[in-house]
Design a protein around this motif. Sequence first.
Motif, PDB file in Angstrom:
ATOM      1  N   TYR A  66       0.836  -1.196   0.000  1.00 41.17           N
ATOM      2  CA  TYR A  66       0.000   0.000   0.000  1.00 41.17           C
ATOM      3  C   TYR A  66       0.878   1.256   0.000  1.00 41.17           C
ATOM      4  CZ  TYR A  66      -3.708  -3.265   1.222  1.00 41.17           C
ATOM      5  OH  TYR A  66      -4.591  -4.324   1.212  1.00 41.17           O
ATOM      6  N   ASN A  67       0.298   2.348  -0.521  1.00 45.34           N
ATOM      7  CA  ASN A  67       1.020   3.622  -0.604  1.00 45.34           C
ATOM      8  C   ASN A  67       2.351   3.438  -1.318  1.00 45.34           C
ATOM      9  OD1 ASN A  67       1.463   6.346  -0.213  1.00 45.34           O
ATOM     10  ND2 ASN A  67       2.285   6.090   1.847  1.00 45.34           N
ATOM     11  N   ILE A  68       2.315   2.738  -2.443  1.00 52.02           N
ATOM     12  CA  ILE A  68       3.546   2.378  -3.132  1.00 52.02           C
ATOM     13  C   ILE A  68       4.310   3.612  -3.600  1.00 52.02           C
ATOM     14  CG2 ILE A  68       2.317   2.059  -5.311  1.00 52.02           C
ATOM     15  CD1 ILE A  68       5.401   0.089  -4.075  1.00 52.02           C
ATOM     16  N   SER A  69       3.607   4.677  -4.024  1.00 52.10           N
ATOM     17  CA  SER A  69       4.288   5.889  -4.465  1.00 52.10           C
ATOM     18  C   SER A  69       5.092   6.510  -3.325  1.00 52.10           C
ATOM     19  CB  SER A  69       3.274   6.914  -5.001  1.00 52.10           C
ATOM     20  OG  SER A  69       2.616   6.418  -6.138  1.00 52.10           O
ATOM     21  N   GLY A  70       4.479   6.551  -2.123  1.00 47.02           N
ATOM     22  CA  GLY A  70       5.185   7.097  -0.977  1.00 47.02           C
ATOM     23  C   GLY A  70       6.385   6.266  -0.579  1.00 47.02           C
ATOM     24  N   LEU A  71       6.259   4.941  -0.647  1.00 47.88           N
ATOM     25  CA  LEU A  71       7.376   4.069  -0.289  1.00 47.88           C
ATOM     26  C   LEU A  71       8.548   4.244  -1.251  1.00 47.88           C
ATOM     27  CD1 LEU A  71       5.485   0.776   0.633  1.00 47.88           C
ATOM     28  CD2 LEU A  71       6.546   2.388   2.208  1.00 47.88           C
ATOM     29  N   ILE A  72       8.247   4.338  -2.543  1.00 49.12           N
ATOM     30  CA  ILE A  72       9.317   4.494  -3.528  1.00 49.12           C
ATOM     31  C   ILE A  72      10.015   5.842  -3.357  1.00 49.12           C
ATOM     32  CG2 ILE A  72       9.788   4.760  -5.997  1.00 49.12           C
ATOM     33  CD1 ILE A  72       7.636   2.656  -6.502  1.00 49.12           C
ATOM     34  N   SER A  73       9.258   6.900  -3.083  1.00 48.77           N
ATOM     35  CA  SER A  73       9.861   8.228  -2.926  1.00 48.77           C
ATOM     36  C   SER A  73      10.742   8.315  -1.696  1.00 48.77           C
ATOM     37  CB  SER A  73       8.763   9.297  -2.864  1.00 48.77           C
ATOM     38  OG  SER A  73       7.988   9.155  -1.682  1.00 48.77           O
ATOM     39  N   ASN A  74      10.553   7.397  -0.742  1.00 50.75           N
ATOM     40  CA  ASN A  74      11.370   7.390   0.475  1.00 50.75           C
ATOM     41  C   ASN A  74      12.499   6.376   0.402  1.00 50.75           C
ATOM     42  OD1 ASN A  74      10.106   9.435   1.913  1.00 50.75           O
ATOM     43  ND2 ASN A  74       8.552   8.080   2.749  1.00 50.75           N
ATOM     44  N   ASP A  75      13.019   6.137  -0.797  1.00 54.60           N
ATOM     45  CA  ASP A  75      14.188   5.263  -0.995  1.00 54.60           C
ATOM     46  C   ASP A  75      13.913   3.857  -0.468  1.00 54.60           C
ATOM     47  OD1 ASP A  75      16.637   4.359  -1.693  1.00 54.60           O
ATOM     48  OD2 ASP A  75      17.781   5.912  -0.650  1.00 54.60           O
ATOM     49  N   LEU A  76      13.011   3.172  -1.143  1.00 55.70           N
ATOM     50  CA  LEU A  76      12.534   1.863  -0.707  1.00 55.70           C
ATOM     51  C   LEU A  76      13.659   0.853  -0.508  1.00 55.70           C
ATOM     52  CD1 LEU A  76      10.156  -0.062  -0.165  1.00 55.70           C
ATOM     53  CD2 LEU A  76      10.038  -0.473  -2.636  1.00 55.70           C
ATOM     54  N   ILE A  77      14.562   0.742  -1.479  1.00 58.71           N
ATOM     55  CA  ILE A  77      15.608  -0.282  -1.397  1.00 58.71           C
ATOM     56  C   ILE A  77      16.532  -0.049  -0.208  1.00 58.71           C
ATOM     57  CG2 ILE A  77      17.532  -1.354  -2.604  1.00 58.71           C
ATOM     58  CD1 ILE A  77      14.769  -1.922  -3.778  1.00 58.71           C
ATOM     59  N   ALA A  78      16.932   1.217   0.018  1.00 60.34           N
ATOM     60  CA  ALA A  78      17.809   1.525   1.150  1.00 60.34           C
ATOM     61  C   ALA A  78      17.128   1.193   2.474  1.00 60.34           C
ATOM     62  CB  ALA A  78      18.211   2.995   1.114  1.00 60.34           C
ATOM     63  N   ASN A  79      15.833   1.458   2.573  1.00 56.24           N
ATOM     64  CA  ASN A  79      15.118   1.174   3.813  1.00 56.24           C
ATOM     65  C   ASN A  79      14.940  -0.320   4.029  1.00 56.24           C
ATOM     66  OD1 ASN A  79      14.707   3.889   4.642  1.00 56.24           O
ATOM     67  ND2 ASN A  79      13.075   4.109   3.137  1.00 56.24           N
ATOM     68  N   ILE A  80      14.745  -1.083   2.949  1.00 58.22           N
ATOM     69  CA  ILE A  80      14.683  -2.537   3.081  1.00 58.22           C
ATOM     70  C   ILE A  80      16.007  -3.076   3.614  1.00 58.22           C
ATOM     71  CG2 ILE A  80      14.530  -4.694   1.785  1.00 58.22           C
ATOM     72  CD1 ILE A  80      12.585  -3.316  -0.096  1.00 58.22           C
ATOM     73  N   THR A  81      17.087  -2.543   3.083  1.00 56.93           N
ATOM     74  CA  THR A  81      18.418  -2.963   3.547  1.00 56.93           C
ATOM     75  C   THR A  81      18.595  -2.656   5.026  1.00 56.93           C
ATOM     76  OG1 THR A  81      19.321  -2.547   1.341  1.00 56.93           O
ATOM     77  CG2 THR A  81      20.884  -2.709   3.162  1.00 56.93           C
ATOM     78  N   ALA A  82      18.142  -1.477   5.463  1.00 61.81           N
ATOM     79  CA  ALA A  82      18.274  -1.098   6.868  1.00 61.81           C
ATOM     80  C   ALA A  82      17.455  -2.015   7.769  1.00 61.81           C
ATOM     81  CB  ALA A  82      17.837   0.356   7.053  1.00 61.81           C
ATOM     82  N   ILE A  83      16.226  -2.357   7.345  1.00 61.71           N
ATOM     83  CA  ILE A  83      15.368  -3.218   8.155  1.00 61.71           C
ATOM     84  C   ILE A  83      15.951  -4.622   8.263  1.00 61.71           C
ATOM     85  CG2 ILE A  83      13.088  -4.296   8.268  1.00 61.71           C
ATOM     86  CD1 ILE A  83      11.998  -1.779   6.890  1.00 61.71           C
ATOM     87  N   SER A  84      16.553  -5.109   7.197  1.00 60.62           N
ATOM     88  CA  SER A  84      17.096  -6.467   7.200  1.00 60.62           C
ATOM     89  C   SER A  84      18.462  -6.563   7.873  1.00 60.62           C
ATOM     90  CB  SER A  84      17.206  -6.983   5.762  1.00 60.62           C
ATOM     91  OG  SER A  84      18.100  -6.178   5.009  1.00 60.62           O
ATOM     92  N   SER A  85      19.028  -5.432   8.300  1.00 62.98           N
ATOM     93  CA  SER A  85      20.363  -5.440   8.900  1.00 62.98           C
ATOM     94  C   SER A  85      20.388  -6.059  10.285  1.00 62.98           C
ATOM     95  CB  SER A  85      20.902  -4.009   8.978  1.00 62.98           C
ATOM     96  OG  SER A  85      20.152  -3.256   9.931  1.00 62.98           O
ATOM     97  N   MET A  86      19.228  -6.098  10.970  1.00 64.77           N
ATOM     98  CA  MET A  86      19.110  -6.594  12.335  1.00 64.77           C
ATOM     99  C   MET A  86      19.900  -5.757  13.333  1.00 64.77           C
ATOM    100  SD  MET A  86      16.837  -8.802  12.486  1.00 64.77           S
ATOM    101  CE  MET A  86      15.813  -9.535  11.224  1.00 64.77           C
ATOM    102  N   ASP A  87      20.241  -4.522  12.940  1.00 68.50           N
ATOM    103  CA  ASP A  87      20.782  -3.543  13.879  1.00 68.50           C
ATOM    104  C   ASP A  87      19.615  -2.674  14.339  1.00 68.50           C
ATOM    105  OD1 ASP A  87      23.064  -1.816  15.042  1.00 68.50           O
ATOM    106  OD2 ASP A  87      21.907  -0.385  13.825  1.00 68.50           O
ATOM    107  N   GLU A  88      19.401  -2.604  15.664  1.00 69.01           N
ATOM    108  CA  GLU A  88      18.186  -1.977  16.193  1.00 69.01           C
ATOM    109  C   GLU A  88      18.011  -0.548  15.707  1.00 69.01           C
ATOM    110  OE1 GLU A  88      15.797  -1.320  20.418  1.00 69.01           O
ATOM    111  OE2 GLU A  88      17.806  -2.209  20.398  1.00 69.01           O
ATOM    112  N   GLU A  89      19.042   0.253  15.782  1.00 77.68           N
ATOM    113  CA  GLU A  89      18.923   1.652  15.377  1.00 77.68           C
ATOM    114  C   GLU A  89      18.629   1.775  13.886  1.00 77.68           C
ATOM    115  OE1 GLU A  89      21.490   5.845  15.464  1.00 77.68           O
ATOM    116  OE2 GLU A  89      22.278   4.035  16.429  1.00 77.68           O
ATOM    117  N   SER A  90      19.316   0.979  13.065  1.00 72.40           N
ATOM    118  CA  SER A  90      19.079   1.018  11.621  1.00 72.40           C
ATOM    119  C   SER A  90      17.665   0.564  11.276  1.00 72.40           C
ATOM    120  CB  SER A  90      20.092   0.126  10.900  1.00 72.40           C
ATOM    121  OG  SER A  90      21.405   0.589  11.099  1.00 72.40           O
TER     122      SER A  90
END
Length: 357
Positions: A66-90
């Motif tokens: 959902y809200n795919i336009s908003g997700l893409i405008s917020n650098d989707l790939i970089a945020n996926i990488t941050a979430i998958s890092s398993m570093d709490e702050e990231s």
Amino acid sequence: MRKSVLSICVLLFLIMPLNATSSLSALSRGDAVLTSNEVNYAFSHNPAFLTSKNFSFLLPVNAQIYNISGLISNDLIANITAISSMDEESMVNGLLSLLREFSGTMPLLSMDESLSFTVKGFGLNLALREEVITTGGSVATTLSACIEGELSAGFGFDIPLDEYHISLGMTPKLLYRVYTSPVGIETAVDFMLDSSLSEAVTVYEALALSMDIGAYVSFPLGFSSALVLRNIGSDYEAAGTDGSVEELENPFAIDTAIGWSGKWSFISLQLELGLRGWNNIRDTIDLMRSFNAGMSLGLTDFVSINAGISGGYPSLGLELDIFCIDLIIAYYWQDYGINYGLNPRDIIALEVAIAFD
């Protein structure tokens, strides 16, 4: 192990070109399928379609962002990488960045799976839905999870006449729903990192019975009409683990539609105009939300282009039917604002189905 599984799940949710509680094919047509007379819509839209095939088997899986336009405008790939890092702050920063443009209450991700079959007017359907829901907006965003299961049985029969054809059907439904109270981003990340949920989180459960009754009438020259009574006896409550009780809305609705279809060689066309829940219309805004229209243009027996409008918002879809595999890609808009028109969001969805009929 749990961390790895969660990481993979997050990645799968976010990278798939992804809708559902409704058929994805129907959503791409503005939900205007009450007169389509296709067995695929028998449990989701009109029980009268249970008689459209002597036998059918359908196993679809679809996913949506959902809200795919908003997700893409917020650098989707970089945020996926941050979430998958398993570093709490990231992870916290990645989630906050993804949700920066969300507001109100709406899904972030959802998946639907179902299994149904029909034999000479009788049918069974089991449907599951999983959602991650956002509430609030910007840094104040919270997340909650919901799992919903529905077991339906159905029966339909035909009344053939000289120039008309009438089909009637009914589908009793048993609904089971489990969902959590909203939690902050930090709490959600703590859970993903193997920490236990806060005691403040409440888990709700609900069980309900309801029924849909539908009628479909075909006329000469390709015209048709439909009437569906939906959510009969569906009021229910959700009981929380902390002893609290919530009222869940699923109001009784009357849906009506008129349609037309035609076929020329390998080209086919279906058109429909309808009103959903017209018994609940109170003003012009309700009328706008209730109105829907849709079309499906079959270019061959294997390729169809869908388009529609629902609640004032457009939808598009492409369907490919390759032997027993159906592939549907859809892009559509829905409104999630408290006031109509203030919070439209776009959704992209993909469905793959095994179908025999």
